[in-house]
Design an enzyme around this catalytic site. Structure first.
Site, PDB file in Angstrom:
ATOM      1  N   THR A 134       0.815  -1.216   0.000  1.00 43.00           N
ATOM      2  CA  THR A 134       0.000   0.000   0.000  1.00 43.00           C
ATOM      3  C   THR A 134       0.851   1.269   0.000  1.00 43.00           C
ATOM      4  OG1 THR A 134      -0.152  -0.289   2.386  1.00 43.00           O
ATOM      5  CG2 THR A 134      -2.024  -1.029   1.109  1.00 43.00           C
TER       6      THR A 134
ATOM      7  N   SER B  56       4.731   0.109   3.412  1.00 45.15           N
ATOM      8  CA  SER B  56       3.502  -0.239   4.119  1.00 45.15           C
ATOM      9  C   SER B  56       2.743  -1.257   3.275  1.00 45.15           C
ATOM     10  CB  SER B  56       2.632   1.001   4.367  1.00 45.15           C
ATOM     11  OG  SER B  56       1.587   0.673   5.265  1.00 45.15           O
ATOM     12  N   SER B  57       2.063  -2.160   3.964  1.00 40.32           N
ATOM     13  CA  SER B  57       1.297  -3.173   3.238  1.00 40.32           C
ATOM     14  C   SER B  57       0.183  -3.665   4.142  1.00 40.32           C
ATOM     15  CB  SER B  57       2.207  -4.341   2.862  1.00 40.32           C
ATOM     16  OG  SER B  57       2.669  -4.965   4.039  1.00 40.32           O
ATOM     17  N   SER B  58      -0.769  -4.371   3.516  1.00 38.73           N
ATOM     18  CA  SER B  58      -1.860  -4.939   4.289  1.00 38.73           C
ATOM     19  C   SER B  58      -1.451  -6.357   4.684  1.00 38.73           C
ATOM     20  CB  SER B  58      -3.119  -4.960   3.425  1.00 38.73           C
ATOM     21  OG  SER B  58      -4.196  -5.405   4.182  1.00 38.73           O
TER      22      SER B  58
END
Ligand SMILES: C[S@@+](CC[C@H](N)C(=O)[O-])C[C@H]1O[C@@H](n2cnc3c(N)ncnc32)[C@H](O)[C@@H]1O
Length: 297
Positions: free
Chosen positions: A2, A23-25
């Site tokens: 993300t 950033s990541s989910s």
């Protein structure tokens, strides 16, 4: 994914991604597994580090109620998007935009601390802000790229101990714990050369890489072509210590220099791990005291 390189949104990318994700989910099944490992109970007051998309924060709110949840995100832009997403679901936990390695003393003491970014060493603030008997769940990683989930219990004397769990769980490192840029490398042509007892194949195994990281916590790995062969280099840019390994006639040769001789340390640590029968990461114990963090098996 993300966010990339602290600023880029995936939708803005044209072509190949050359920079690191920031950033990541988190995989939803991993979020659930971690909340089970965290042993949250009704009325557990939880501090989460790494709000990201807000997904894991939302699951915590659904389980406990928003009044029991505090979540910290380092990146203001990411935090603001999570705030909007959670608000759209009618969830208003305490969201803080700052360095989660410092915890959030205003909301302490917490019953549980959970990090969805990795750390090299468990920050003292998390222990100070967790009530005795409370649990801290975090991945402990390092600059050679291996990591594992650890669950620590906080004790009355201000220390925390626990075991590594299983699953080769890996998260992006907390921003202040990411390695420094390699920059200008030291001169790799000079140095003391000897036959290596252990070759760099050890880097291909997750657990032995974790053990190597413990021996040389500031070393980063890169490969380069030199004099017609591939060299594996471990370099600690802060101390200037380095080790370069290459294969010659079926043997590994190591050349190293600097105050710490990284490959000597790696071989010594891997030798002890082999002598103990190559225990799995689940058999490693973590202890954090005011003097620092130790991981043993
Ligand atoms: C893998 S993502 C978290 C995903 C999130 N749990 C979810 O479900 O979407 C890791 C997050 O940790 C954040 N982060 C990195 N270092 C941090 C720090 N020191 N304090 C707080 N957050 C940090 C990153 O900006 C990133 O958004």
């Amino acid at each position: 994914m993300t966010q990339i390189a602290g600023t880029i949104m995936p939708a803005d990318i044209r072509g190949q991604i050359m920079r690191d994700p920031t950033s990541s989910s988190t995989l939803p099944s991993l979020v659930v597994r971690m909340l089970e490992d965290l042993q949250v109970e009704p009325e557990s007051k939880v501090l989460e580090i790494g709000t990201g998309t807000g997904y894991s924060t939302a699951v915590l709110c659904a389980r406990l109620g928003e009044e029991y949840v505090t979540s910290i995100e380092y990146d203001e832009e990411v935090a603001s998007r999570a705030r909007t997403a959670l608000g759209r679901r009618g969830m208003y936990p305490t969201l803080v935009s700052s360095d989660g390695l410092l915890g959030y003393a205003e909301g302490a003491p917490y019953d549980r601390v959970i990090a969805t970014c990795g750390v090299c060493t468990v920050p003292a603030a998390w222990i100070e802000q967790t009530r005795p008997g409370g649990l801290i769940l975090t991945t402990i990683g390092g600059w050679l790229g291996s990591s594992e989930l650890a669950r620590l219990t906080v004790h009355n004397d201000g220390t925390a101990t626990g075991l590594l769990l299983s699953g080769q769980v890996s998260f992006m490192l907390a921003r202040p714990h990411t390695p420094p840029a390699l920059g200008l490398l030291p001169d790799l042509s000079e140095g003391k050369e000897r036959e290596a007892i252990i070759g760099t194949d050890a880097l291909n195994d997750w657990t032995s890489r974790f053990v190597m990281q413990l021996a040389a916590p500031h070393a980063q790995h890169l490969t380069m072509e030199r004099d017609g062969h591939t060299e594996h280099v471990l370099v600690d840019v802060e101390s200037g210590s380095w080790a370069a390994l290459y294969e010659k006639d079926g043997r590994w040769i190591v050349r190293q220099d600097g105050p710490n001789a990284p490959w000597d340390a790696v071989e010594e640590q891997l030798g002890r791990w082999h002598a103990a029968g190559t225990p799995a990461l689940e058999e490693f114990t973590v202890s954090v005291t005011p003097q620092g963090q130790t991981i043993t098996w």
